[in-house]
Scaffold this active site. Structure first.
Site, mmCIF file in Angstrom:
data_model
loop_
_atom_site.group_PDB
_atom_site.id
_atom_site.type_symbol
_atom_site.label_atom_id
_atom_site.label_comp_id
_atom_site.label_asym_id
_atom_site.label_seq_id
_atom_site.Cartn_x
_atom_site.Cartn_y
_atom_site.Cartn_z
ATOM 1 N N SER A 15 2.553 30.731 -29.977
ATOM 2 C CA SER A 15 2.507 30.773 -31.404
ATOM 3 C C SER A 15 2.429 32.219 -31.804
ATOM 4 O O SER A 15 1.676 32.933 -31.335
ATOM 5 C CB SER A 15 1.429 29.763 -31.893
ATOM 6 N N HIS A 16 3.016 32.401 -33.203
ATOM 7 C CA HIS A 16 2.698 33.671 -33.762
ATOM 8 C C HIS A 16 1.136 33.888 -34.280
ATOM 9 O O HIS A 16 0.558 34.866 -34.319
ATOM 10 C CB HIS A 16 3.470 33.698 -34.874
ATOM 11 N N SER A 17 0.523 32.913 -34.208
ATOM 12 C CA SER A 17 -0.909 32.732 -34.544
ATOM 13 C C SER A 17 -1.475 32.421 -33.225
ATOM 14 O O SER A 17 -1.613 31.223 -32.758
ATOM 15 C CB SER A 17 -1.207 31.647 -35.833
ATOM 16 N N GLY A 50 2.217 37.405 -34.619
ATOM 17 C CA GLY A 50 3.504 37.635 -33.848
ATOM 18 C C GLY A 50 3.623 37.151 -32.356
ATOM 19 O O GLY A 50 2.564 36.461 -31.987
ATOM 20 N N ASP A 74 6.682 28.360 -31.386
ATOM 21 C CA ASP A 74 6.940 28.018 -32.930
ATOM 22 C C ASP A 74 8.089 28.363 -33.376
ATOM 23 O O ASP A 74 9.093 27.858 -33.355
ATOM 24 C CB ASP A 74 5.489 28.146 -33.679
#
Lengths: 133, 204
Positions: A15-17, A50, A74
């Site tokens: 995930s970016h997070s 990112g 994601d």
């Protein structure tokens, strides 16, 4: 995070997070315990939102299983970076890692549940992707 | 064309400088239609490239381009890292050490095809391909350095009225219209820097 049960398909969450990736991994653990090799990665190399190829390669290594690895992603960059990471793997591993076209949280939980029953990689991917169907 | 060590270093510094100097502009463009990290990501990537100097320019041109690509893939993050990184890596794979103009045309085409495959995209979808493809056409058609540079800038401008179909901007649908694509802009900056540095070589 990894497991000693090598027969089941490994799951990688990208995930970016990092918080979302870790949280999704927590949900997977709650569902399937240690039955499935699992790793997560999130954030860019500076720790911002990112994804990064090095982190994804490391996660694939952590969740590696001879049965293969399913990657849940994601948004776009997570997918592009994951595909790049797969291409950078040793040739004998490349065909055993698949990026799933599925929602990251739901897909990860469903894929891990399928994997925990001993299903092969193609079935794990299909189950995750059926969430969209 | 034959690039000696000094020319290779000039090229690397020009490429990196073009992106780093425009990082804020790229970020502003990306804030309008993306997630606002393009300037920062590209700057980080090219700073990492600069950090590999001077060893980087000890390599031959093809090996240097591959190394730049790999650094960008590993450091840029976002979708741009693999896309721009793939372009440099494939260009390095396809170019001989002392490429002719025909070699450059052929290698650039291969690199563009690799970017298309990586992004599963084509020109016309408001991406860097909307700069790479028309610029390649000018290069293949014999255009001089100035014509190539101006086509790069104009091609980036032409992404403004386009509807985004790939990438984060596609989430915005019609709201993506009216903003220049940040990836197209960074591609045009890199091309502008490259042809300015290589002008005499390209015109041979």
């Amino acid at each position: 995070m990894s497991s000693s049960r090598p027969g089941n398909v490994g799951i990688v969450i990208v995930s970016h997070s990092p918080k979302i990736a870790e949280g999704a991994a927590d949900m997977v653990r709650q569902m399937v315990g240690d039955a499935v090799p699992l790793a997560w990665t999130g954030g860019d190399v500076d720790g911002g939102l990112g994804t990064n190829v090095a982190g994804i390669l490391e996660a694939i290594e952590t969740a590696w299983s001879p049965a293969g690895v399913a990657i849940l992603v994601d948004l776009g960059g997570a997918e592009t970076n994951s595909e790049m990471a797969v291409e950078m793997l040793a040739e004998d591993r490349r065909s055993r890692v698949l990026v799933c076209n599925a929602p990251v949280v739901e897909g990860a939980v469903i894929a891990a549940t399928e994997s925990s029953g001993g299903s092969p990689l193609a079935a794990v991917k299909r189950s995750a992707e059926e969430f969209y169907a | 064309m034959s690039l000696d060590r000094l020319a290779r270093e000039r090229l690397v510094r020009a490429l990196a400088g073009s992106v780093i100097e425009h990082a804020d502009e790229l970020t502003r463009l990306d804030q309008a239609i993306g997630d606002g990290d393009h300037g920062l990501n590209m700057k980080r990537g090219f700073e990492a490239v600069l950090a590999t100097l001077p060893g980087l320019v000890d390599k031959s041109l093809p090996e240097m381009l591959k190394a730049i690509g790999m650094t960008l893939v590993m450091k840029v993050g976002g979708a741009s890292g693999p896309l721009v990184g793939t372009f440099f890596m494939e260009l390095g794979k396809a170019l001989p050490e002392q490429p002719s103009r025909a070699d450059l045309v052929a290698a650039t085409e291969k690199a563009i095809d690799a970017v298309k495959a990586r992004g599963r995209s084509e020109a016309g979808q408001k991406t860097l391909l909307d700069v790479l493809v028309p610029v390649h056409a000018v290069l293949a058609g014999g255009g001089d350095a100035r014509t190539i540079a101006s086509e790069a800038a104009e091609a980036a401008d032409r992404t403004t009225p386009m509807l985004a179909i790939r990438g984060r901007a596609s989430f915005l649908g019609e709201r993506s219209i009216g903003h220049m694509d940040p990836g197209a802009r960074s591609a045009s900056l890199l091309i502008g820097a490259a042809v300015e540095t290589l002008e005499f070589e390209v015109n041979k």
